[in-house]
Design a protein around this motif. Structure first.
Motif, PDB file in Angstrom:
ATOM      1  N   HIS A  98       0.816  -1.214   0.000  1.00 30.11           N
ATOM      2  CA  HIS A  98       0.000   0.000   0.000  1.00 30.11           C
ATOM      3  C   HIS A  98       0.853   1.270   0.000  1.00 30.11           C
ATOM      4  O   HIS A  98       0.413   2.306  -0.472  1.00 30.11           O
ATOM      5  CB  HIS A  98      -0.959   0.006   1.197  1.00 30.11           C
TER       6      HIS A  98
ATOM      7  N   GLU B 256       0.344   5.067  -1.369  1.00 28.73           N
ATOM      8  CA  GLU B 256       0.035   6.027  -0.305  1.00 28.73           C
ATOM      9  C   GLU B 256       1.088   7.124  -0.168  1.00 28.73           C
ATOM     10  O   GLU B 256       0.734   8.306  -0.032  1.00 28.73           O
ATOM     11  CB  GLU B 256      -0.110   5.281   1.021  1.00 28.73           C
TER      12      GLU B 256
ATOM     13  N   ALA C 168      -5.313   2.587  -1.597  1.00 24.34           N
ATOM     14  CA  ALA C 168      -4.231   2.185  -0.692  1.00 24.34           C
ATOM     15  C   ALA C 168      -4.790   1.544   0.577  1.00 24.34           C
ATOM     16  O   ALA C 168      -4.238   0.560   1.077  1.00 24.34           O
ATOM     17  CB  ALA C 168      -3.359   3.395  -0.339  1.00 24.34           C
TER      18      ALA C 168
ATOM     19  N   GLU D 109      -4.148  -2.192   1.836  1.00 22.88           N
ATOM     20  CA  GLU D 109      -3.654  -2.447   3.195  1.00 22.88           C
ATOM     21  C   GLU D 109      -4.562  -3.416   3.938  1.00 22.88           C
ATOM     22  O   GLU D 109      -4.101  -4.244   4.713  1.00 22.88           O
ATOM     23  CB  GLU D 109      -3.556  -1.130   3.952  1.00 22.88           C
TER      24      GLU D 109
END
Length: 103
Positions: A33, A37, A87, A91
């Motif tokens: 992620h 991010e 993201a 995650e």
């Protein structure tokens, strides 16, 4: 301050994770992620700094942030919010799989 505190916290947690489970564990927890991010957060910070600069110019009577604010909000809703959502989904759903593969 956001980037600094985030990096500081990541360093502390990362060091502990590497000591306990190894570098691959840390990479599996961050990379899936973080690849999306981190750039998105940095772009958001840049937009905020730009708007703050324009506000300072407005206070000096040299310009106004109204048009820039509209562009920034449009960019944030069009690109930043969906990418941060992506993201977060990575995650939530992919990072645990990556971690389970490494451990």
């Amino acid at each position: 301050m956001v980037v600094t505190s985030n990096g500081f916290l990541l360093g502390i947690v990362g060091y502990s994770a590497v000591q306990k489970a190894g570098f691959l564990f840390l990479a599996a927890g961050i990379v899936p992620h973080g690849i999306i991010e981190l750039p998105v957060v940095l772009v958001s910070i840049a937009i905020g700094l730009r708007l703050g600069y324009l506000l300072a110019l407005t206070l000096q009577r040299e310009g106004g942030p109204s048009g820039e604010t509209r562009i920034a909000v449009h960019f944030l809703w069009r690109w930043v919010a969906p990418l941060l959502f992506l993201a977060a989904a990575i995650e939530t759903f992919i990072t645990p799989i990556a971690i389970s593969v490494v451990t």
